[in-house]
Design a protein around this motif. Structure first.
Motif, mmCIF file in Angstrom:
data_model
loop_
_atom_site.group_PDB
_atom_site.id
_atom_site.type_symbol
_atom_site.label_atom_id
_atom_site.label_comp_id
_atom_site.label_asym_id
_atom_site.label_seq_id
_atom_site.Cartn_x
_atom_site.Cartn_y
_atom_site.Cartn_z
ATOM 1 N N SER A 186 0.819 -1.211 0.000
ATOM 2 C CA SER A 186 0.000 0.000 0.000
ATOM 3 C C SER A 186 0.857 1.267 0.000
ATOM 4 O O SER A 186 0.374 2.337 -0.405
ATOM 5 N N ALA A 187 2.107 1.140 0.476
ATOM 6 C CA ALA A 187 2.984 2.308 0.558
ATOM 7 C C ALA A 187 3.790 2.541 -0.707
ATOM 8 O O ALA A 187 4.392 3.608 -0.874
ATOM 9 N N LEU A 198 1.264 7.268 6.490
ATOM 10 C CA LEU A 198 -0.185 7.457 6.548
ATOM 11 C C LEU A 198 -0.912 6.331 5.811
ATOM 12 O O LEU A 198 -1.960 5.851 6.264
ATOM 13 N N ARG A 199 -0.361 5.888 4.693
ATOM 14 C CA ARG A 199 -0.981 4.784 3.955
ATOM 15 C C ARG A 199 -0.887 3.468 4.745
ATOM 16 O O ARG A 199 -1.848 2.688 4.790
ATOM 17 N N ILE A 200 0.268 3.228 5.349
ATOM 18 C CA ILE A 200 0.438 2.010 6.158
ATOM 19 C C ILE A 200 -0.538 2.027 7.325
ATOM 20 O O ILE A 200 -1.184 1.017 7.637
ATOM 21 N N ALA A 201 -0.643 3.178 7.997
ATOM 22 C CA ALA A 201 -1.554 3.302 9.142
ATOM 23 C C ALA A 201 -3.002 3.069 8.718
ATOM 24 O O ALA A 201 -3.779 2.407 9.426
ATOM 25 N N ARG A 202 -3.384 3.589 7.561
ATOM 26 C CA ARG A 202 -4.751 3.418 7.078
ATOM 27 C C ARG A 202 -5.029 1.952 6.748
ATOM 28 O O ARG A 202 -6.101 1.423 7.070
ATOM 29 N N THR A 203 -4.070 1.296 6.113
ATOM 30 C CA THR A 203 -4.247 -0.121 5.780
ATOM 31 C C THR A 203 -4.320 -0.964 7.048
ATOM 32 O O THR A 203 -5.150 -1.883 7.144
ATOM 33 N N PHE A 204 -3.482 -0.655 8.039
ATOM 34 C CA PHE A 204 -3.515 -1.377 9.305
ATOM 35 C C PHE A 204 -4.870 -1.204 9.979
ATOM 36 O O PHE A 204 -5.417 -2.160 10.559
ATOM 37 N N ALA A 205 -5.439 -0.007 9.889
ATOM 38 C CA ALA A 205 -6.751 0.249 10.493
ATOM 39 C C ALA A 205 -7.847 -0.567 9.814
ATOM 40 O O ALA A 205 -8.834 -0.953 10.456
ATOM 41 N N LEU A 206 -7.688 -0.842 8.511
ATOM 42 C CA LEU A 206 -8.663 -1.672 7.804
ATOM 43 C C LEU A 206 -8.565 -3.133 8.238
ATOM 44 O O LEU A 206 -9.564 -3.854 8.246
ATOM 45 N N LEU A 207 -7.350 -3.543 8.628
ATOM 46 C CA LEU A 207 -7.120 -4.930 9.025
ATOM 47 C C LEU A 207 -7.434 -5.178 10.496
ATOM 48 O O LEU A 207 -7.779 -6.282 10.886
ATOM 49 N N ARG A 208 -7.291 -4.143 11.340
ATOM 50 C CA ARG A 208 -7.449 -4.293 12.789
ATOM 51 C C ARG A 208 -8.378 -3.233 13.327
ATOM 52 O O ARG A 208 -8.385 -2.103 12.833
ATOM 53 N N ASP A 223 -8.528 -3.332 16.953
ATOM 54 C CA ASP A 223 -8.108 -3.360 18.363
ATOM 55 C C ASP A 223 -6.693 -2.817 18.548
ATOM 56 O O ASP A 223 -6.163 -2.814 19.648
ATOM 57 N N ALA A 224 -6.083 -2.342 17.460
ATOM 58 C CA ALA A 224 -4.759 -1.737 17.533
ATOM 59 C C ALA A 224 -4.656 -0.701 16.429
ATOM 60 O O ALA A 224 -5.201 -0.888 15.338
ATOM 61 N N THR A 225 -3.991 0.415 16.717
ATOM 62 C CA THR A 225 -3.878 1.481 15.727
ATOM 63 C C THR A 225 -2.448 1.999 15.656
ATOM 64 O O THR A 225 -1.682 1.904 16.613
ATOM 65 N N LEU A 226 -2.117 2.538 14.498
ATOM 66 C CA LEU A 226 -0.839 3.209 14.272
ATOM 67 C C LEU A 226 -1.138 4.638 13.860
ATOM 68 O O LEU A 226 -1.979 4.878 12.987
ATOM 69 N N GLU A 227 -0.460 5.590 14.491
ATOM 70 C CA GLU A 227 -0.655 7.000 14.160
ATOM 71 C C GLU A 227 0.680 7.670 13.906
ATOM 72 O O GLU A 227 1.703 7.293 14.498
ATOM 73 N N LEU A 228 0.667 8.670 13.035
ATOM 74 C CA LEU A 228 1.827 9.527 12.834
ATOM 75 C C LEU A 228 1.627 10.781 13.671
ATOM 76 O O LEU A 228 0.615 11.467 13.537
ATOM 77 N N CYS A 229 2.595 11.065 14.549
ATOM 78 C CA CYS A 229 2.518 12.251 15.403
ATOM 79 C C CYS A 229 3.754 13.102 15.191
ATOM 80 O O CYS A 229 4.844 12.586 14.928
ATOM 81 N N CYS A 230 3.605 14.400 15.309
ATOM 82 C CA CYS A 230 4.734 15.323 15.172
ATOM 83 C C CYS A 230 4.789 16.239 16.388
ATOM 84 O O CYS A 230 3.764 16.804 16.802
ATOM 85 N N GLU A 231 5.986 16.350 16.983
ATOM 86 C CA GLU A 231 6.220 17.235 18.127
ATOM 87 C C GLU A 231 7.505 17.999 17.879
ATOM 88 O O GLU A 231 8.600 17.432 17.920
ATOM 89 N N ASP A 232 7.385 19.293 17.569
ATOM 90 C CA ASP A 232 8.541 20.118 17.238
ATOM 91 C C ASP A 232 9.280 19.491 16.058
ATOM 92 O O ASP A 232 8.697 19.305 15.000
ATOM 93 N N ASP A 233 10.571 19.130 16.253
ATOM 94 C CA ASP A 233 11.330 18.539 15.145
ATOM 95 C C ASP A 233 11.365 17.015 15.229
ATOM 96 O O ASP A 233 12.167 16.365 14.549
ATOM 97 N N ASN A 234 10.491 16.440 16.050
ATOM 98 C CA ASN A 234 10.392 14.982 16.163
ATOM 99 C C ASN A 234 9.141 14.471 15.472
ATOM 100 O O ASN A 234 8.077 15.099 15.549
ATOM 101 N N ALA A 235 9.281 13.345 14.804
ATOM 102 C CA ALA A 235 8.127 12.646 14.243
ATOM 103 C C ALA A 235 8.053 11.289 14.908
ATOM 104 O O ALA A 235 9.092 10.694 15.246
ATOM 105 N N GLY A 236 6.848 10.791 15.103
ATOM 106 C CA GLY A 236 6.714 9.520 15.800
ATOM 107 C C GLY A 236 5.656 8.622 15.190
ATOM 108 O O GLY A 236 4.628 9.095 14.705
ATOM 109 N N MET A 237 5.957 7.329 15.205
ATOM 110 C CA MET A 237 4.949 6.322 14.873
ATOM 111 C C MET A 237 4.481 5.755 16.201
ATOM 112 O O MET A 237 5.256 5.138 16.937
#
Length: 338
Positions: free
Chosen positions: A88-89, A100-110, A112-126
């Motif tokens: 999907s990516a 974002l595409r991986i997280a969306r596909t994971f949400a379609l499959l599950r 009970d568990a989620t993946l999100e992209l978060c940004c804090e200042d100059d840090n990005a997080g999965m």
């Protein structure tokens, strides 16, 4: 003697891999038997298995159970789900869009568990979240999914995605000593979520991967996901490689320092900064070689003692018992010594 990868894995990580199945009240003995791991070894606090056995168990559990999450979640994550997320990516403009595409596909499959992209200042997080309290406390599930997404996104980013920090939504585990290789960055335990944080500039890196590259990546994915990696730039990795390629001669500290073009004091200082020492690296490598040889050959103990640089079989047996808590003979038979 073979120069194949010589890595061993603590049984705590094997127990973690099996925790989802055991939580369902199922026996794991047949799975272990099929990859040559004695059930008794799991009771041994200092027991270890070969890397080949560990990866084989992971592959075998997925194939036999039809579940890429090994029984940890409420329903199976069917084989092919990881490949679907990876596919999907493909064609993503950059790493941000890929996540974002991986997280969306994971949400379609599950659900009970989620993946999100978060940004804090100059840090990005999965960031991983779990809806069911029954799975939140399974340490291996957090470790597995974090490494799955990290390895996949790193591959999409061109082969690397240096981590700045790893957060874990559980307390410090007993096998935290192995984390320096599996999660090579700052570690924070007892956090609200399990997450990987990296420099946000990586989000803008273009993705250049095609279907052929994906097939090659997927073929090696199981081993790349669950096996700890050693940083090639670390002094300890260079020392271990040097020892491995000179054995059974086993150079001393001064000789190793000379080969690496540093002084003895400099080598000792660099290893100390990495939390180890020359003797510790030597003993770890000899332990790993011994476990692999005991698990895969019928070589006499006297021969192993010579290969490992011991003066006699008795000295080797004393050292092995100190490393693992078991005698070489009992270890070869799979007998846990308590």
């Amino acid at each position: 003697m073979t120069k194949k990868a010589l890595i061993t894995i603590p049984v705590a990580m094997v127990r973690g891999m099996l925790a989802g199945i055991e939580a369902r009240g199922e026996s794991c003995e047949s799975y272990l038997a099929d990859v040559g791991i004695p059930m008794e070894l799991l009771s041994h606090p200092r027991g270890r298995v070969t890397a080949e056995q560990y990866v084989a168990l992971f592959r075998f559990l997925i194939e036999r159970r039809g579940d890429e999450c090994l029984g940890f979640l409420s329903r199976p994550l069917k084989p092919g789900s990881f490949a679907l997320m990876a596919r999907s990516a493909l064609g993503s403009r950059d790493v941000r869009q890929a996540i974002l595409r991986i997280a969306r596909t994971f949400a379609l499959l599950r659900d009970d568990a989620t993946l999100e992209l978060c940004c804090e200042d100059d840090n990005a997080g999965m960031v991983l979240s779990f809806d069911e309290t029954s799975v939140v406390h399974h340490v291996f599930l957090h470790e597995l999914l974090l490494r799955v997404f990290w390895r996949l996104v790193a591959w999409l980013a061109g082969g690397r995605l240096p981590a700045r920090r790893f957060d874990f939504a559980f307390d410090t585990p007993a096998h935290v000593g192995s984390y320096s290789q599996a999660f090579p960055a700052q570690l924070e335990f007892g956090q609200p979520h399990t997450a990987l944080w990296f420099d946000a500039h990586w989000l803008e890196v273009a993705v250049h991967r095609d279907e052929d590259a994906l097939r090659a990546f997927l073929a090696e994915a199981p081993a790349n996901i669950i096996m700890p990696r050693r940083n090639d730039e670390m002094t300890s990795k260079r020392v271990r490689n040097h020892l491995r390629h000179t054995q059974p001669n086993w150079p001393d500290l001064a000789s190793a320092a000379s080969t690496l073009n540093v002084s003895t004091a400099t080598l000792q200082r660099r290893l100390a900064l990495e939390g180890t020492s020359f003797q510790a690296l030597k003993d770890e490598l000899r332990r790993d070689i011994a476990i692999v040889r005991l698990s895969t050959s019928a070589a006499p103990l006297a021969q192993l003692a010579h290969e490992l640089g011991f003066t006699d079989s008795a000295a080797f047996q004393r050292a092995f018992k100190g490393w693992t808590g078991s005698s070489p003979g009992a270890y070869r038979k799979g007998e846990a010594v308590r």
